[in-house]
Design an enzyme around this catalytic site. Structure first.
Site, PDB file in Angstrom:
ATOM      1  N   GLU A 111       5.049   1.290   4.521  1.00 33.89           N
ATOM      2  CA  GLU A 111       4.251   1.409   3.700  1.00 33.89           C
ATOM      3  C   GLU A 111       3.580   0.475   2.791  1.00 33.89           C
ATOM      4  OE1 GLU A 111       4.088   4.542   2.042  1.00 33.89           O
ATOM      5  OE2 GLU A 111       5.300   5.650   2.060  1.00 33.89           O
TER       6      GLU A 111
ATOM      7  N   CYS B  13      -0.216  -0.666  -5.492  1.00 36.61           N
ATOM      8  CA  CYS B  13      -0.942  -0.508  -3.788  1.00 36.61           C
ATOM      9  C   CYS B  13      -1.662   0.028  -4.317  1.00 36.61           C
ATOM     10  CB  CYS B  13       0.286  -0.350  -3.169  1.00 36.61           C
ATOM     11  SG  CYS B  13       1.430   1.287  -3.752  1.00 36.61           S
TER      12      CYS B  13
END
Ligand code: NAD
Length: 474
Positions: free
Chosen positions: A218, A252
């Site tokens: 991720e 993010c």
């Protein structure tokens, strides 16, 4: 990087040995047993809520409301979703039978991968450590969890919680910096789930290749927001300001930069300034006095972001508002930059801070041409009331996730896969996707007849004829 002590190495080896011995037991655990473990995490989190607030405030002044919304709520939702669905996820999944294999019956078994390593980042240090843990436990795995050294107070909270709730033969936490990850990555795991930067993601993938361990990566990158010429401007700007400045831009999937159509550019700048003032400076005491505005995690990241800002200014970017900073407090005010160009570092590196560079365009093909030269982002946002425009952008770009007329909230949708594509990540998480990521989907075929014996050698005139017909019929 710290030097790993022999004692830590021995502890890691002991845990690996113990976890290996408990794999069969975990594999055969029921949905009810796994759900009980998940519930214990939820109960601990609520019983020790204030401690969690304090830890995240000490790490980078994260406001308690943002702890609730962006750390605890996600964990609570993932647990609730697993509670409702785990029994059905764990059931063998029956599949249809192709005509050629008539007489057989097939199903997919979801077996736990086994020993799993989770390496977590600092920006949502609780949520991004515990959500993958929920998936791993749901799937029946043993886990070693390495939280981030940059959020030491939250890491200590996680260590205390896990040690209290789990025997180390099931879940264990090792705190520390890259030296701990490096040692862990040298060991044999069945799956590695890493959340962090693309640069370290490459190190993780290289290390995983030693045992051909599967990975979920991720990662991050530059997620664009696109504002179309037809747009509900005020509502879009509010959503974007929230998504960008929450957690001080250290998200993010925050909009990293924005493309704004020439026609609405001026109104966009005005609306963004008004919104930021309304969010963080309502009483006119200055944004640095707001309790609702977090800080950059440490001096190294502070210096990195300021150098991006200075480079952009030097190369011609204009500050629309903001641009103030204070090194002593790792404070950078919410900042909007106009006149940004691709040669600026701020348009090349992930910003991960409260600065929003803006580029204008007149034709949507300019956006497509720009994005096709970039790495595929983790998220792409379109703000538009024109469906044709929105579909054009979505159909001509690639990204791990996307949202239309909002941002960030796709992370909380338990039925949607969350993850990147290529440079922004490999694999998916969230809900069933997380469970599947930590499971081996084993195919099982049961034969109940022997119809295929006509195809066995020796190949006679008759069987050769039959085999030829197979090619024609199937
Ligand atoms: P990072 O890559 O620096 O660190 C992540 C983890 O890796 C930490 O636990 C760290 O101790 C460990 N690590 C550091 N150096 C290592 C090495 N040499 N070998 C092995 N492990 C090492 O990332 P970060 O600064 O903690 O987080 C910010 C990055 O993470 C940003 O790029 C952001 O976009 C990304 N991110 C992605 C997601 C997502 O869900 N896709 C979520 C949050 C953050």
């Amino acid at each position: 990087m710290e030097i790993l002590t022999q004692q830590t190495e021995e502890l890691i080896e002991e845990v690996l040995y113990l976890q290996k011995s408990s794999l069969l037991r975990l594999r055969n655990s029921t949905a009810t047993e796994r759900i009980l473990k998940l519930k214990s995490i939820e109960t601990y989190m609520f019983d020790h809520k204030q401690e969690l607030f304090d830890a995240l405030y000490a790490d980078f002044k994260k406001p308690s409301s943002e702890v609730i919304l962006a750390e605890m709520l996600g964990v609570k939702r993932e647990i609730a979703h697993a509670k409702s669905n785990l029994a059905s996820w764990m059931k063998p999944q029956k599949v249809g039978t192709p005509l050629l294999l008539l007489g057989t019956q097939g199903h997919v078994l979801f077996e736990p991968k086994g020993m799993c390593l989770i390496i977590a980042p600092w920006n949502y240090p609780f949520n991004l450590a515990i959500n993958p843990l929920i998936h791993a436990i749901s799937a029946g795995n043993a886990v070693i969890l390495k939280p981030s050294e940059l959020s030491p107070n939250t890491s200590a909270y996680i260590k205390k919680m896990i040690t209290h709730l789990f025997d180390k033969s099931e879940v264990a936490v090792f705190e520390g910096d890259a030296s701990v990850s490096t040692y862990l990555l040298d060991q044999r795991f069945d799956h590695i789930f890493f959340t962090g930067s693309p640069a370290i993601g490459k190190i993780v993938m290289r290390a995983a290749s030693k045992y051909l361990t599967s990975v979920t990566l991720e990662l991050g990158g530059k997620s664009p927001a696109i504002v179309g010429p037809e747009v509900d401007l005020m509502s879009s700007v509010q959503k974007m300001a929230w998504g960008k400045f929450l957690n001080n831009g250290q998200t993010c999937i925050a909009p990293d930069y924005v493309f704004v159509h020439e026609k609405v550019a001026f109104s966009f700048m005005e609306a963004m300034e008004t919104t930021v003032q309304a969010f963080y400076n309502k009483e006119n005491k200055g944004i640095s006095a707001s309790d609702d505005y977090a800080r950059i995690v440490n001096e190294r990241h502070f210096e990195r972001i300021i150098s991006l800002l200075e480079d952009a200014k030097f190369k011609g970017a204009k500050i629309v508002f903001g641009g103030d900073y204070n090194e002593n407090d790792c404070f950078i005010s919410p900042t909007l930059l106009s006149h940004c160009t691709p040669d600026m570092r701020i348009m090349q590196e992930e910003i991960f801070g409260p600065i929003l560079p803006m580029m204008t365009y007149t034709s949507e093909s300019e956006i497509i041409d720009y994005l096709k030269e970039e790495e595929k982002p983790l998220a792409l946002y379109v703000f538009s009331t024109d469906d044709v425009f929105t579909e054009y952008i979505l159909n001509n770009t690639s990204s791990g996730t996307s949202a239309v007329n909002d941002c960030l909230i796709q992370f909380g949708h338990t039925e949607l896969p969350f993850g990147g594509v290529n440079h922004s990540g490999i694999g998916k998480s969230g809900g069933k996707y997380g469970f599947t990521e930590f499971s081996n989907q084993k195919s099982v075929l049961k034969q109940r007849t022997n119809l295929l014996k006509n195809f066995y050698p020796p190949y006679t005139f008759k069987s050769k004829w039959l085999i030829e017909q197979v090619l024609r019929w199937f």
